[in-house]
Design an enzyme around this catalytic site. Structure first.
Site, mmCIF file in Angstrom:
data_model
loop_
_atom_site.group_PDB
_atom_site.id
_atom_site.type_symbol
_atom_site.label_atom_id
_atom_site.label_comp_id
_atom_site.label_asym_id
_atom_site.label_seq_id
_atom_site.Cartn_x
_atom_site.Cartn_y
_atom_site.Cartn_z
ATOM 1 C CG HIS A 1 23.211 -51.932 15.381
ATOM 2 N ND1 HIS A 1 24.027 -50.842 15.168
ATOM 3 C CD2 HIS A 1 23.731 -52.580 16.444
ATOM 4 C CE1 HIS A 1 24.993 -50.825 16.065
ATOM 5 N NE2 HIS A 1 24.835 -51.881 16.860
ATOM 6 N NE ARG B 1 32.585 -51.782 17.083
ATOM 7 C CZ ARG B 1 31.359 -52.286 17.052
ATOM 8 N NH1 ARG B 1 30.653 -52.242 15.939
ATOM 9 N NH2 ARG B 1 30.827 -52.807 18.130
ATOM 10 C CD GLU C 1 19.349 -54.233 19.943
ATOM 11 O OE1 GLU C 1 19.912 -54.778 18.976
ATOM 12 O OE2 GLU C 1 19.957 -53.647 20.868
#
Length: 410
Positions: free
Chosen positions: A192, A253, A396
């Protein structure tokens, strides 16, 4: 105009954005998905600019076009994308990209900045696929297709791991037998990075303070989640490690787990290595605890008083607080804490509870500010809070485009 096309590829899909970097505005975006399946799909959205001050609102709003067809591979996916631009705009003749930016997940210890893609760089990305077998091969497939579609412009790789190359050895080293770790490149890499870089710089700019003077903690909380301690614009610690599995509780996760628990599951439950991999990556986290991988569903279950959703929320927040405390210690205090990504930007209860025990460190949340939702950067701490707490929408693609343009221009 300085036009950049940004490509973010997975194994069976890729997203794209066409950006005008003169205005830092999106001209079009799209998604090509179900690549290699019997019936693929393409979505293309043309973004029309908002009205300038004093002008009438535009008569045409953003337009989205969908189609379904066979898309056997990434090369075919790029043909679908090019056809969408040709049919619906904007014209790639009039808005020709000066460079193509590619998100590449894993750069290992080799790539610490955006890099012009050459055959040698492609070989290195392929070699690093052993560290990211689900991601780097897909990134390479899109690079090959993009270079075929746009052979005359520079292509730039922007690596998720690059921002964390500033980690010092004590932060990236695992305490296992050193020669074995070196042979197999076992260390903490962090992920990230593009988002953490964008958010930390946007926070400094928003506050009108030099990035070099700020100690920051950035929580990137989406389906995948990570937190990074940033000192003067440099990553000094981060929660994800050798893979994106380590660290915080995520949608599916597990985050941190005692490795001996896996030995037990292998020996007593008979789970294979592949089954353990699937368990921790796809059937754990919020989903494993509550049955829901989406925080919105967990929050709704918590509101209904459901035990499993309440526990999942509490475990999630407990891990956020644990890392916040650890990074306060690593930084020696903090000036700014930012929340970003889907959960970080939209889940007010997560932000409130994560910060609730940090009053000793100068963190004071304003409940009304925290409850407000908006599309821009906003302060959610009180005016007298020594630590500024922000919600910062990440971008991003814009960060990849900025870095791509810098490399192409240099």
């Amino acid at each position: 105009m300085s036009i950049v096309l940004v490509v973010n590829s997975g194994s069976s899909s890729f997203k794209y954005q066409l950006l005008d970097m003169t205005r830092q505005a999106v001209l079009a975006s799209g998604l090509i998905e179900r690549i290699g399946q019997p019936l693929g799909a393409g979505t293309h959205t043309v973004v029309f600019p908002p009205a300038a001050p004093g002008e009438a609102a535009p008569t045409v709003l953003d337009a989205t076009y969908d189609r379904e067809l066979e898309i056997p591979d990434h090369f075919a996916g790029f043909r679908v994308m090019l056809q969408a631009f040709a049919e619906h705009g904007p014209s790639l003749d009039e808005c020709a990209p000066v460079a193509i930016g590619h998100r590449v997940v894993h750069g290992g210890a080799r790539f610490f900045e955006p890099t012009l893609i050459t055959p040698l760089v492609e070989i290195n990305i392929e070699e690093l696929a052993v560290l990211a077998p689900l991601h780097n091969p897909a990134n390479l497939a899109a690079i090959a297709a993009a270079r075929h579609a746009f052979p005359d412009v520079p292509h730039v790789a922007v690596f998720d791991t690059a921002f964390h190359q500033t980690l010092a050895a004590p932060a990236y080293t695992y305490a296992i037998e050193k020669d074995l770790a070196a042979r197999h490149r076992i260390r903490r890499y962090g992920f990230h990075g593009t988002s953490h870089k964008f958010v930390s710089e946007a926070a400094a700019q928003f506050l009108g303070r030099p990035l070099e003077e700020l100690k920051q903690i950035v929580f990137h909380l989406g389906n995948g989640a990570s937190v990074t301690a940033i000192d003067g614009g440099r990553s000094v610690d981060t929660s994800m490690g050798f893979t994106p599995l380590e660290g915080l509780v995520m949608g599916t996760r597990s985050g941190d787990v005692d490795p001996a628990a896996l030995f037990q599951l292998g020996r007593r439950a008979g789970l294979s290595i592949d089954e353990l991999d699937e368990l921790l990556n796809k059937r754990s986290g919020l989903k494993g605890l509550s049955g829901f991988s989406d925080m919105r569903d967990v929050l709704a279950g918590r509101e209904r008083g459901e035990h499993d959703s309440t526990l999942a929320f509490d475990v999630y927040v407990h891990r956020l607080r644990a890392y916040a405390g650890a990074y306060l210690a690593q930084l020696g205090g903090v000036d700014v804490i930012s929340f970003t990504a889907g959960v970080g930007e939209n889940a007010a209860p997560v932000r409130a509870e994560a910060m609730a025990t940090l009053g000793f460190a100068g963190v004071r949340i304003d409940p009304q500010r925290n409850a407000v939702r908006s599309h821009g950067i906003r302060v959610i701490s009180t005016d007298d809070s020594p630590v500024t707490v922000l919600v910062v929408p990440t971008n991003e693609e814009l960060e990849i485009a900025r870095q791509t343009l810098q490399v192409a221009a240099g």
